[in-house]
Write a protein that holds these residues in place. Structure first.
Motif, PDB file in Angstrom:
ATOM      1  N   ASN A 245       0.686  -1.224  -0.074  1.00 51.99           N
ATOM      2  CA  ASN A 245      -0.049   0.100   0.063  1.00 51.99           C
ATOM      3  C   ASN A 245       0.871   1.377   0.022  1.00 51.99           C
ATOM      4  O   ASN A 245       0.539   2.299  -0.696  1.00 51.99           O
ATOM      5  N   GLU A 246       1.693   1.300   0.965  1.00 49.80           N
ATOM      6  CA  GLU A 246       2.666   2.239   1.057  1.00 49.80           C
ATOM      7  C   GLU A 246       3.339   2.618  -0.349  1.00 49.80           C
ATOM      8  O   GLU A 246       3.617   3.660  -0.808  1.00 49.80           O
ATOM      9  N   GLU A 247       3.996   1.370  -0.849  1.00 53.97           N
ATOM     10  CA  GLU A 247       4.804   1.512  -2.134  1.00 53.97           C
ATOM     11  C   GLU A 247       3.697   2.112  -3.061  1.00 53.97           C
ATOM     12  O   GLU A 247       4.060   3.111  -3.901  1.00 53.97           O
ATOM     13  N   THR A 251       4.143   5.562  -4.871  1.00 55.55           N
ATOM     14  CA  THR A 251       4.251   5.635  -6.589  1.00 55.55           C
ATOM     15  C   THR A 251       3.478   6.677  -7.120  1.00 55.55           C
ATOM     16  O   THR A 251       3.946   7.426  -7.941  1.00 55.55           O
ATOM     17  N   ILE A 252       2.277   6.711  -6.800  1.00 56.07           N
ATOM     18  CA  ILE A 252       1.308   7.684  -6.941  1.00 56.07           C
ATOM     19  C   ILE A 252       1.922   9.048  -6.702  1.00 56.07           C
ATOM     20  O   ILE A 252       1.658  10.050  -7.773  1.00 56.07           O
ATOM     21  N   PHE A 253       2.382   9.327  -5.384  1.00 51.61           N
ATOM     22  CA  PHE A 253       2.891  10.385  -5.159  1.00 51.61           C
ATOM     23  C   PHE A 253       4.014  10.826  -6.075  1.00 51.61           C
ATOM     24  O   PHE A 253       4.111  11.968  -6.543  1.00 51.61           O
ATOM     25  N   ILE A 260       2.792  17.680  -6.216  1.00 51.04           N
ATOM     26  CA  ILE A 260       2.113  17.213  -4.792  1.00 51.04           C
ATOM     27  C   ILE A 260       3.085  17.697  -3.781  1.00 51.04           C
ATOM     28  O   ILE A 260       4.146  17.699  -3.846  1.00 51.04           O
ATOM     29  N   TYR A 261       2.425  18.780  -2.865  1.00 52.66           N
ATOM     30  CA  TYR A 261       3.327  18.859  -1.664  1.00 52.66           C
ATOM     31  C   TYR A 261       2.515  18.943  -0.463  1.00 52.66           C
ATOM     32  O   TYR A 261       1.252  19.261  -0.438  1.00 52.66           O
ATOM     33  N   LEU A 262       3.343  19.092   0.634  1.00 52.12           N
ATOM     34  CA  LEU A 262       2.548  18.790   1.863  1.00 52.12           C
ATOM     35  C   LEU A 262       3.142  20.231   2.660  1.00 52.12           C
ATOM     36  O   LEU A 262       4.220  20.333   2.507  1.00 52.12           O
ATOM     37  N   GLU A 273       8.515  14.523  -6.928  1.00 50.67           N
ATOM     38  CA  GLU A 273       9.703  14.932  -8.097  1.00 50.67           C
ATOM     39  C   GLU A 273       9.134  15.619  -9.024  1.00 50.67           C
ATOM     40  O   GLU A 273       9.921  16.631  -9.566  1.00 50.67           O
ATOM     41  N   GLN A 274       7.656  15.546  -9.247  1.00 45.90           N
ATOM     42  CA  GLN A 274       6.956  16.415 -10.357  1.00 45.90           C
ATOM     43  C   GLN A 274       7.080  17.883  -9.915  1.00 45.90           C
ATOM     44  O   GLN A 274       7.383  18.942 -10.765  1.00 45.90           O
TER      45      GLN A 274
END
Lengths: 619, 147
Positions: A245-247, A251-253, A260-262, A273-274
């Protein structure tokens, strides 16, 4: 000498007593009085078989008799209760005294083992308890000897291995899979250092199924082993699922096409990375611990200031209201781009963070802009087309108007003057009859001209343009050639300038010059010194041709009527005409993408201009 | 009683001839012919070559619709805008039976619209009836109050 021994015996910590041949107590030491619970005086003289025969002494008496008979040492144990009801145990050793090969009495040494007994019992109980605990432990427990034999296996471990206890105890080789042994080899080195070794193994069970276990092994001081086995199949599966799940989310992230950032408040704490790519940073460090404001222009396209506007979105999102909005972002290199941002509050380890997904919508915006432009140009085209259609409709109206109006007049005249001719004839007035008959003829001619003109006009709107390079001077020469025999032509003074070549339809362009030259001749016909000039004003993108005469001209007030169908500025009796010629010129020039205009003054001549666009490559 | 003075505004000489021929017998009023709207306006407002014409104003106007320069409707509008001239009955006498021409004329305040017949007998009849009705039967306000 004997006295010395006696003293030693008396003080001996073990109980000692002695009987004679008749089994009568002849000696008892101090320690024994404590064990027997009687004084020396009370004990001395007692006969073993006569005075000690009670149920508590049964084992003692049997052993005593056996030793006396066999003359071989023996032992016994006595469990008694004293006067206070307190149980005690003593153990004794019987040694026969042999005198001249015959039984000569007995030496009894005894020891109070009450405390030792209690201890051993406790040990046994504890051992039992321990064993039961082991037996019923949820974890599998296996004990092994230094030589490697299994000495103990509990129920749980048997179940883990899928064997019964008997088989388990005879197990020489543990049924671990090769892969798991390779992955976690036996660490005898660590075991020898007294360390607990934890390893994971896959057990191939007797029924062929496999389970994963965690094994905790420790080597005891005596070289024996203790191992605790725990089934971790489910835990492993959960762990794997979690990991997967985490992977998956990682991967999606990481693989997302969106940045995407937090954010913790208004500070980046992580990004994918994007995001690094989108903002054209060297690496994440150029973003993490920075603020979104550093990646935005100070003012948004709608005029709002970025900082308060962003804070408003951040606060709204933190309050649990998901935000989705357009935002102008700025790359590290200062270049701005259009983005769509969605902001979401997320809880991580009990703390509220903001997750932002940024989509670069530059292309979308461009596409939208393009669509808008296309729509606008489409609208413009529709407007133009509508105008064209309206123009065409207007012409069609004029056309039907001419049928109802202009064609009626000559018909009426034919009817009227035929009638007059008849009346003149019947009254014998030949001259008048001839005059009115001439009017009938004129009306017929006029009608023919109208019909011809209408046909020409309608054709100019319909024929396909056959564009070729035209020598204007040549066309004009051809047109003028037709008038060679007319007195008007010969009377006029012609000035024809050098004209540029153009791309146009030969037939239609000839018609343009025919009409214009015909007009010029017609309206200079009454002049004494008619002059006609043809020329061209060249400009960068078009050629403006003109034909100038010094004829009757026209009232400039009515210039707008010149090019209308069936519009005339002169009475028929002054200048004959159908009102179609200039309308035809205008339509032809319109179709070639040019314009027409006229300048004039009453009795001071007229100039007609028309333009033709220059074609590419033309000088 | 003498028939009323007619102003005939007509550019087509043949039509002028036919119209006058129709009125030659039986109509005893004066008839002035002008050849287009602009000339008609000059006549009515005493301009140009008509600056010195007599005091008499027409009792009614027979107006062709389609003429060079200023057409019939333009003249009609100018007449109906004038506080005094607007009382003069205007009869549109045109080849056109086109609906738009008819409605435009009425919008501009025309008093009658008659389509020129193609058949000559009918044409004569139409002209005579116009003369009889507007020149003899019809009463219009006096033109003496001209400001």
């Amino acid at each position: 000498m004997i006295r010395v021994y006696k003293e030693i015996l008396d003080e001996l910590p073990s109980g000692v007593w002695v009987t004679d041949r008749e089994d009568k107590v002849v000696y008892i030491n101090k320690a024994m009085t404590a064990i027997a619970g009687a004084s020396i005086e009370e004990f001395t003289g007692l006969n073993v078989f006569k005075d000690m025969d009670n149920p508590g002494n049964k084992e003692f008496l049997e052993s005593y008799r056996k030793v006396k008979r066999n003359l071989f040492p023996g032992e016994y144990e006595v469990r008694l209760k004293d006067s206070k009801g307190q149980g005690f145990v003593h153990r004794g050793w019987l040694t026969p005294l042999i005198k001249n090969c015959f039984y000569g009495g007995m030496i009894v040494t005894a020891e109070d083992i009450t405390e030792k007994d209690i201890y051993l019992k406790a040990v046994k109980e504890s051992e039992d308890k321990f064993r039961r605990t082991i037996e019923f432990a949820a974890d599998g427990i296996l004990l092994g000897s230094p030589e490697g034999y299994i000495t103990e296996a509990n129920q749980a471990v048997c179940e883990l291995f899928g064997m019964d206890k008997k088989n388990m105890m005879q197990l020489h080789k543990m049924p671990f899979t090769k892969e798991s042994l390779e992955r976690y080899p036996m660490r005898f080195d660590l075991l020898k250092q007294g360390k607990t070794v934890i390893s994971e193994r896959v057990i191939k069970r007797k029924d062929g199924s496999e389970i994963m276990i965690e094994m905790k092994t420790k080597m005891m001081d005596d070289g024996s082993y203790q191992s605790i086995y725990r089934d971790i199949t489910e835990r492993k599966q959960n762990e794997n699922a979690l990991k997967e799940n985490e992977e998956k989310f990682r991967t999606i992230f990481e693989e997302s096409n969106d940045a995407i950032y937090l954010m913790d408040g208004d500070t980046f704490i992580d990004c994918n990375e994007q995001a690094v790519k989108m903002f054209e940073c060297a690496d994440r460090n150029e973003m993490i611990n920075h603020k979104p404001m550093e990646f935005s222009p100070s003012v948004q396209p709608d005029g709002s200031e970025s900082v308060p506007s962003a804070l408003e979105h951040i606060n709204e999102a933190l309050a649990g209201r998901q935000q989705r909005f357009y935002w102008k972002h700025r790359k590290k290199n200062g270049q701005d781009f259009d983005a769509e941002v969605s902001l979401n509050a997320v809880f991580l380890k009990g703390k509220k963070f903001l997750q932002a997904i940024v989509k670069d919508i530059t292309f979308r915006m461009e596409a939208e802009k393009e669509i808008k432009q296309i729509n606008e140009s489409l609208e413009q085209k529709i407007k133009e087309r509508t105008a064209e259609l309206e123009e065409a409709y207007k012409e069609l109206e004029s056309f039907s108007y001419s049928v109802s109006h202009d064609l009626r007049a000559p018909l009426r005249h034919i009817s009227g003057f035929s009638d007059i001719t008849r009346k003149n004839l019947s009254s014998g007035n030949i001259e008048k009859a001839s005059n009115s008959l001439k009017k009938v003829e004129e009306a017929t001619e006029k009608m023919e001209k109208l019909i011809d003109g209408l046909l020409k006009l309608s054709r100019t709107g319909r024929v396909e343009l056959n564009m070729t390079e035209l020598n204007m001077n040549g066309i004009i020469a051809d047109v003028i050639d037709e008038y060679k025999d007319c007195p008007e032509y010969n009377a006029a003074e012609w000035h024809i300038r050098e004209l540029p070549s153009v791309y146009a339809d030969r037939t239609l362009m000839t018609s343009v010059w025919e009409n214009l030259i015909d007009n010029a001749l017609k309206y200079t016909g009454k002049n004494d010194d008619p002059k006609i000039e043809i020329g061209c004003n060249n400009s960068a993108d078009r050629c403006e041709f003109y034909i100038k005469d010094n004829g009757v001209g026209f009232d400039p007030e009515f210039t707008n009527k010149l090019f209308g169908v069936f519009q005339r500025l002169h009475l028929d009796k002054e200048f004959r005409g159908t009102g179609i010629g200039l309308a035809t010129v205008k339509r032809i020039i319109d179709r070639h993408g040019g314009t027409v205009r006229a300048e004039g003054e009453t009795n001071k001549g007229a100039t007609f201009y028309f333009t033709l666009p220059k074609v590419q490559g033309e000088k | 009683m003498r028939s009323k003075f007619i102003l005939l505004v007509e550019d087509d000489q043949n039509d002028v001839e036919l119209t006058l021929r129709a009125l030659k017998h039986g109509y005893d009023g004066n008839i002035t012919v002008v050849n287009d709207g602009a000339e008609g306006l000059d006549f009515l407002f005493r301009k140009g070559k008509y600056a010195d014409r007599g005091t008499e104003d027409p009792g009614f106007i027979i107006l062709d619709k389609k003429m060079p320069k200023m057409d019939g409707i333009e003249l009609l509008i100018a007449v109906k805008k004038d506080e005094v001239l607007k009382n003069i009955p205007v009869i549109m006498f045109s080849s056109s039976n086109y609906e738009k021409d008819i409605s435009d004329s009425y919008k501009a305040g025309v008093n009658a619209y008659i389509v020129k017949p193609i058949n000559i007998d009918e044409y004569y009849k139409a002209v005579r009836e116009i003369g009889h009705f507007w020149g003899e039967l019809n009463e219009a306000p006096s033109m003496q109050n001209r400001p």
